[in-house]
Motif scaffolding. Structure first.
Motif, mmCIF file in Angstrom:
data_model
loop_
_atom_site.group_PDB
_atom_site.id
_atom_site.type_symbol
_atom_site.label_atom_id
_atom_site.label_comp_id
_atom_site.label_asym_id
_atom_site.label_seq_id
_atom_site.Cartn_x
_atom_site.Cartn_y
_atom_site.Cartn_z
ATOM 1 N N TYR A 81 42.838 12.987 51.338
ATOM 2 C CA TYR A 81 43.709 11.832 51.519
ATOM 3 C C TYR A 81 44.694 12.185 52.629
ATOM 4 O O TYR A 81 45.157 13.316 52.705
ATOM 5 C CB TYR A 81 44.517 11.549 50.239
ATOM 6 N N GLY A 82 45.027 11.224 53.485
ATOM 7 C CA GLY A 82 45.968 11.523 54.548
ATOM 8 C C GLY A 82 46.590 10.278 55.158
ATOM 9 O O GLY A 82 46.097 9.164 54.992
ATOM 10 N N THR A 83 47.680 10.508 55.886
ATOM 11 C CA THR A 83 48.442 9.436 56.528
ATOM 12 C C THR A 83 48.187 9.451 58.027
ATOM 13 O O THR A 83 48.470 10.450 58.695
ATOM 14 C CB THR A 83 49.946 9.636 56.269
ATOM 15 N N PRO A 84 47.671 8.337 58.579
ATOM 16 C CA PRO A 84 47.427 8.285 60.021
ATOM 17 C C PRO A 84 48.747 8.251 60.804
ATOM 18 O O PRO A 84 49.566 7.347 60.625
ATOM 19 C CB PRO A 84 46.626 6.993 60.218
ATOM 20 N N ALA A 85 48.942 9.227 61.659
ATOM 21 C CA ALA A 85 50.193 9.366 62.404
ATOM 22 C C ALA A 85 50.453 8.185 63.326
ATOM 23 O O ALA A 85 51.594 7.717 63.445
ATOM 24 C CB ALA A 85 50.175 10.670 63.212
ATOM 25 N N GLU A 86 49.400 7.672 63.978
ATOM 26 C CA GLU A 86 49.612 6.615 64.963
ATOM 27 C C GLU A 86 50.199 5.352 64.349
ATOM 28 O O GLU A 86 50.990 4.659 64.988
ATOM 29 C CB GLU A 86 48.318 6.297 65.703
ATOM 30 N N HIS A 87 49.863 5.042 63.114
ATOM 31 C CA HIS A 87 50.408 3.853 62.456
ATOM 32 C C HIS A 87 51.911 4.010 62.234
ATOM 33 O O HIS A 87 52.686 3.082 62.477
ATOM 34 C CB HIS A 87 49.705 3.586 61.134
ATOM 35 N N VAL A 88 52.310 5.191 61.758
ATOM 36 C CA VAL A 88 53.723 5.461 61.504
ATOM 37 C C VAL A 88 54.506 5.427 62.812
ATOM 38 O O VAL A 88 55.563 4.787 62.907
ATOM 39 C CB VAL A 88 53.901 6.820 60.789
ATOM 40 N N GLU A 89 53.999 6.103 63.833
ATOM 41 C CA GLU A 89 54.701 6.173 65.121
ATOM 42 C C GLU A 89 54.835 4.796 65.759
ATOM 43 O O GLU A 89 55.896 4.448 66.287
ATOM 44 C CB GLU A 89 53.974 7.130 66.072
ATOM 45 N N PHE A 90 53.783 3.998 65.708
ATOM 46 C CA PHE A 90 53.800 2.659 66.307
ATOM 47 C C PHE A 90 54.860 1.779 65.640
ATOM 48 O O PHE A 90 55.682 1.144 66.316
ATOM 49 C CB PHE A 90 52.413 2.017 66.194
ATOM 50 N N LEU A 91 54.832 1.729 64.315
ATOM 51 C CA LEU A 91 55.754 0.851 63.598
ATOM 52 C C LEU A 91 57.207 1.307 63.714
ATOM 53 O O LEU A 91 58.102 0.483 63.933
ATOM 54 C CB LEU A 91 55.342 0.721 62.129
ATOM 55 N N THR A 92 57.462 2.603 63.561
ATOM 56 C CA THR A 92 58.849 3.066 63.655
ATOM 57 C C THR A 92 59.391 2.912 65.073
ATOM 58 O O THR A 92 60.568 2.631 65.251
ATOM 59 C CB THR A 92 59.013 4.517 63.163
ATOM 60 N N ALA A 93 58.536 3.059 66.084
ATOM 61 C CA ALA A 93 58.973 2.846 67.469
ATOM 62 C C ALA A 93 59.380 1.390 67.697
ATOM 63 O O ALA A 93 60.241 1.101 68.535
ATOM 64 C CB ALA A 93 57.866 3.244 68.447
ATOM 65 N N MET A 94 58.777 0.466 66.932
ATOM 66 C CA MET A 94 59.123 -0.956 67.022
ATOM 67 C C MET A 94 60.346 -1.303 66.164
ATOM 68 O O MET A 94 60.727 -2.463 66.054
ATOM 69 C CB MET A 94 57.943 -1.817 66.574
#
Length: 190
Positions: A81-94
């Protein structure tokens, strides 16, 4: 635009954090965005790919880890199980605040990469209550019960890496405790 807040929700194995997670996501005052995890485990009949999890094979998961596309990951019962980094980075950058619901082992990995976070750890009122809940929920054999209980005991030892431990007396009480602290944090970030 200010960077969004990473909110981490975890708890001991089998405590039932999904109900609290859903209450947090459903609360319009908090406005949290859901981060959907990847997993290698088979999809249950009631689950939807891309909604509950992104269901991937072991090779694709290993490639995501190798390519540093996972913010954190862990293994349980032979599945990853894991958390995709790109989703977190994209949303927090917005400027969006995100909720990441993960196993306790992954918290340290996220806190290193996102030191400005709020982490909550759901703890049982007692180990006896947790065992009773595990028996009711999973109807597993004794070895399965023992596996989950041993995992929970190990995870309780990790509780000190969280900002806030929240006793799960009820879903509503845990939700209210987390919401109160989150609203204060969001107010301070304005």
């Amino acid at each position: 635009m200010a960077k969004g807040l990473v909110v981490i929700l975890s708890g001991v194995s089998s405590i039932g954090k999904d109900q609290v997670r859903q209450k947090l996501l459903d609360d319009p005052e908090l406005g949290l965005m859901d981060i959907i995890s990847l997993t290698t485990r088979p999809k249950k009949e009631t689950e939807k790919d891309g909604w509950d999890y992104y269901f991937v094979n072991h090779k694709d998961f290993a490639n995501a880890v190798r390519d540093h596309r996972m913010l954190e990951y862990t293994e349980f019962n032979g599945y990853y199980y894991g958390t995709p980094a790109e989703h977190v980075e994209f949303l927090t950058a917005m400027g969006k605040n995100v909720l990441i619901s993960i196993e306790a082992q992954g918290v340290g990995q996220i806190r290193i990469k996102h030191p400005d976070n709020k982490a909550f750890f759901l703890v049982p009122t007692s180990l006896d209550e947790l065992e009773k809940q595990i028996r009711q929920r999973y109807h597993a054999d004794e070895s399965g019960i023992n596996l989950r209980m041993n995992k929970a005991k190990t995870e309780l030892e990790l509780a000190n890496i969280f900002g806030t431990c929240v006793p799960l007396t009820s879903d509503e009480e845990a939700f209210n405790a987390i919401k109160t602290e989150l609203l204060e944090e969001l107010k301070n970030r304005e």
